[in-house]
Motif scaffolding. Sequence first.
Motif, PDB file in Angstrom:
ATOM      1  N   TRP A 100      42.212  42.866  40.573  1.00 36.08           N
ATOM      2  CA  TRP A 100      41.275  42.038  39.808  1.00 36.08           C
ATOM      3  C   TRP A 100      40.209  41.442  40.724  1.00 36.08           C
ATOM      4  O   TRP A 100      39.056  41.293  40.326  1.00 36.08           O
ATOM      5  N   SER A 101      40.605  41.085  41.942  1.00 37.49           N
ATOM      6  CA  SER A 101      39.624  40.514  42.861  1.00 37.49           C
ATOM      7  C   SER A 101      38.531  41.527  43.188  1.00 37.49           C
ATOM      8  O   SER A 101      37.349  41.183  43.285  1.00 37.49           O
ATOM      9  N   ILE A 102      38.935  42.774  43.340  1.00 39.89           N
ATOM     10  CA  ILE A 102      37.950  43.835  43.610  1.00 39.89           C
ATOM     11  C   ILE A 102      37.040  44.036  42.408  1.00 39.89           C
ATOM     12  O   ILE A 102      35.804  44.139  42.539  1.00 39.89           O
ATOM     13  N   ALA A 103      37.652  44.075  41.210  1.00 37.31           N
ATOM     14  CA  ALA A 103      36.858  44.250  39.983  1.00 37.31           C
ATOM     15  C   ALA A 103      35.870  43.093  39.814  1.00 37.31           C
ATOM     16  O   ALA A 103      34.700  43.302  39.437  1.00 37.31           O
ATOM     17  N   PHE A 107      38.645  32.252  42.902  1.00 39.60           N
ATOM     18  CA  PHE A 107      37.743  33.369  43.207  1.00 39.60           C
ATOM     19  C   PHE A 107      36.281  32.955  43.042  1.00 39.60           C
ATOM     20  O   PHE A 107      35.406  33.436  43.755  1.00 39.60           O
ATOM     21  N   THR A 108      36.026  32.076  42.048  1.00 41.01           N
ATOM     22  CA  THR A 108      34.635  31.728  41.720  1.00 41.01           C
ATOM     23  C   THR A 108      34.071  30.635  42.614  1.00 41.01           C
ATOM     24  O   THR A 108      32.857  30.447  42.651  1.00 41.01           O
ATOM     25  N   VAL A 109      34.912  29.874  43.309  1.00 46.91           N
ATOM     26  CA  VAL A 109      34.406  28.749  44.117  1.00 46.91           C
ATOM     27  C   VAL A 109      34.597  28.959  45.615  1.00 46.91           C
ATOM     28  O   VAL A 109      34.037  28.216  46.413  1.00 46.91           O
ATOM     29  N   SER A 110      35.405  29.951  45.983  1.00 47.57           N
ATOM     30  CA  SER A 110      35.663  30.168  47.398  1.00 47.57           C
ATOM     31  C   SER A 110      34.467  30.841  48.072  1.00 47.57           C
ATOM     32  O   SER A 110      33.874  31.772  47.513  1.00 47.57           O
ATOM     33  N   PRO A 111      34.087  30.373  49.283  1.00 48.35           N
ATOM     34  CA  PRO A 111      33.019  31.065  50.022  1.00 48.35           C
ATOM     35  C   PRO A 111      33.468  32.424  50.561  1.00 48.35           C
ATOM     36  O   PRO A 111      32.642  33.249  50.947  1.00 48.35           O
ATOM     37  N   VAL A 112      34.783  32.628  50.570  1.00 46.75           N
ATOM     38  CA  VAL A 112      35.336  33.898  51.055  1.00 46.75           C
ATOM     39  C   VAL A 112      35.246  34.932  49.926  1.00 46.75           C
ATOM     40  O   VAL A 112      35.567  34.618  48.775  1.00 46.75           O
ATOM     41  N   VAL A 139      38.915  39.520  49.979  1.00 43.19           N
ATOM     42  CA  VAL A 139      39.456  38.982  51.236  1.00 43.19           C
ATOM     43  C   VAL A 139      40.405  37.829  50.929  1.00 43.19           C
ATOM     44  O   VAL A 139      41.485  37.714  51.516  1.00 43.19           O
ATOM     45  N   LEU A 140      39.990  36.953  49.995  1.00 44.95           N
ATOM     46  CA  LEU A 140      40.860  35.836  49.607  1.00 44.95           C
ATOM     47  C   LEU A 140      42.172  36.359  49.026  1.00 44.95           C
ATOM     48  O   LEU A 140      43.255  35.857  49.359  1.00 44.95           O
ATOM     49  N   ALA A 141      42.073  37.366  48.155  1.00 45.62           N
ATOM     50  CA  ALA A 141      43.292  37.932  47.554  1.00 45.62           C
ATOM     51  C   ALA A 141      44.189  38.549  48.627  1.00 45.62           C
ATOM     52  O   ALA A 141      45.423  38.428  48.567  1.00 45.62           O
ATOM     53  N   LEU A 152      47.988  33.335  37.661  1.00 46.13           N
ATOM     54  CA  LEU A 152      48.116  33.375  39.117  1.00 46.13           C
ATOM     55  C   LEU A 152      47.304  34.528  39.699  1.00 46.13           C
ATOM     56  O   LEU A 152      46.749  34.420  40.793  1.00 46.13           O
ATOM     57  N   ALA A 153      47.249  35.636  38.967  1.00 49.71           N
ATOM     58  CA  ALA A 153      46.481  36.788  39.456  1.00 49.71           C
ATOM     59  C   ALA A 153      44.988  36.492  39.515  1.00 49.71           C
ATOM     60  O   ALA A 153      44.273  37.090  40.312  1.00 49.71           O
ATOM     61  N   GLU A 154      44.522  35.565  38.689  1.00 50.22           N
ATOM     62  CA  GLU A 154      43.099  35.206  38.759  1.00 50.22           C
ATOM     63  C   GLU A 154      42.912  33.912  39.564  1.00 50.22           C
ATOM     64  O   GLU A 154      41.826  33.347  39.577  1.00 50.22           O
ATOM     65  N   LEU A 155      43.990  33.431  40.206  1.00 51.31           N
ATOM     66  CA  LEU A 155      43.954  32.218  41.028  1.00 51.31           C
ATOM     67  C   LEU A 155      43.387  31.034  40.258  1.00 51.31           C
ATOM     68  O   LEU A 155      42.512  30.303  40.747  1.00 51.31           O
ATOM     69  N   SER A 156      43.901  30.844  39.036  1.00 59.26           N
ATOM     70  CA  SER A 156      43.486  29.729  38.198  1.00 59.26           C
ATOM     71  C   SER A 156      44.225  28.461  38.617  1.00 59.26           C
ATOM     72  O   SER A 156      45.453  28.450  38.723  1.00 59.26           O
ATOM     73  N   VAL A 157      43.481  27.380  38.836  1.00 57.46           N
ATOM     74  CA  VAL A 157      44.102  26.106  39.229  1.00 57.46           C
ATOM     75  C   VAL A 157      45.059  25.630  38.140  1.00 57.46           C
ATOM     76  O   VAL A 157      46.167  25.166  38.423  1.00 57.46           O
TER      77      VAL A 157
END
Length: 390
Positions: free
Chosen positions: A56-59, A147-152, A156-158, A357-362
């Motif tokens: 999902w991070s790649i997509a 994913f939407t707020v990280s500068p990484v 890479v974050l995933a 969790l897969a979308e790293l939702s807080v």
Amino acid sequence: MVSQLLLAAVVGIGLGVFLQKGRFCFVHAFRDLFAFKDSRVTKGVLAATTLTMLFWSIAYELGYYQGFWTPGWGLTGLVGGFVFGIGMTYAGGCASGTLYRAGQGYLHFWLTLAAMGVGYAVFTVLFPTLKAVYFEPLTFGEGLSLFTVSPVPAPVLALLVTVGVVFVYATVVGRERRRAEEGDADRAVAADGGRPSPAPVAGFRSLVGGTRRYLAGFREIDDWVAASKRPWNPITAALGITAIAVVWFTQVSIVGITGPEARWTGYLLQQVGVDSGSFAYWGSVLFKGNGVRLTVDMVMIVAVIFGAFLAAYWSGDFSIRVPKRRRLPNAIGGGFLMGAGSRLAPGCNIGNIYSGLAELSVHSFVATVGIVAGVYVMTHWIYRDVGCAV
């Protein structure tokens, strides 16, 4: 629209097949771990969630996605998740487990689905009050994905999260392995210099060895038809679910179950004369003011049941099973708590533990803590006479 309905049917049937063949139920994943230290399904859930996060991070990074599901975060996730965890453990099946067992012919889980519908309806009636006394005071921030707020960059974050998960997993497995070897001096001493290996190293070796045995298992299959009829390794189910989830993420949305089920409740009540659209939760939240109607995700979850039926029928696992009378409170009470809890959170095990969790939702990190805590408490209550392993 026709292509989306066809996609929903294909994705739903595929999910149903993999869920049924892998016995992929989150109650098994956590309850069996707490009660018996059986981690087979837990590993499958961990693999599916981690792999889905990577893909999902790649997509997302490439722009091939249809949006994240990120409710506001706060204690609503913790409280609602806890109620849902209690409910799914008492019912004996999570949101996804209930669907695939319904497809297998368990009337217990059809009753659970009906009770979940009652939970959705009661929540809907109470929603205006709950909005003022529950959601507003217990929601602390806007929903967001890391994913939407990280500068990484997202991939890479995933990858960093995956490395962390593997390290923690290897450490836990390594420590367990060393404890098991403590009573045997010959096995407790490592080959390199006579010193026991550090826990992460021992755990990583165990992970590599397990992966090799898993792959070797495919080479040993001499009758694929017969093998397809036997229960599958949860890791195989995890790989299949991941592939399907990636397709759904790029074309429609994240994978969810109780949201579409709540919409089904409003839709069915509309068909028998209830003006569902006049209720704020169904009208403006679930159907977003577009009228009470069939949506593509509603079709998808029905297809999950059909896919589970096909898999069970092919394997000889399908039969109509009438629940014992003493189990009826589990189906009714557990189902009601699942329906209500999934709205209070909001989200179920699939929406929060798998997709969230897969979308790293807080929000989903908080809700996952609540769900797991609920399973832990209810597991200890159910097995209070014999105790739990964890």
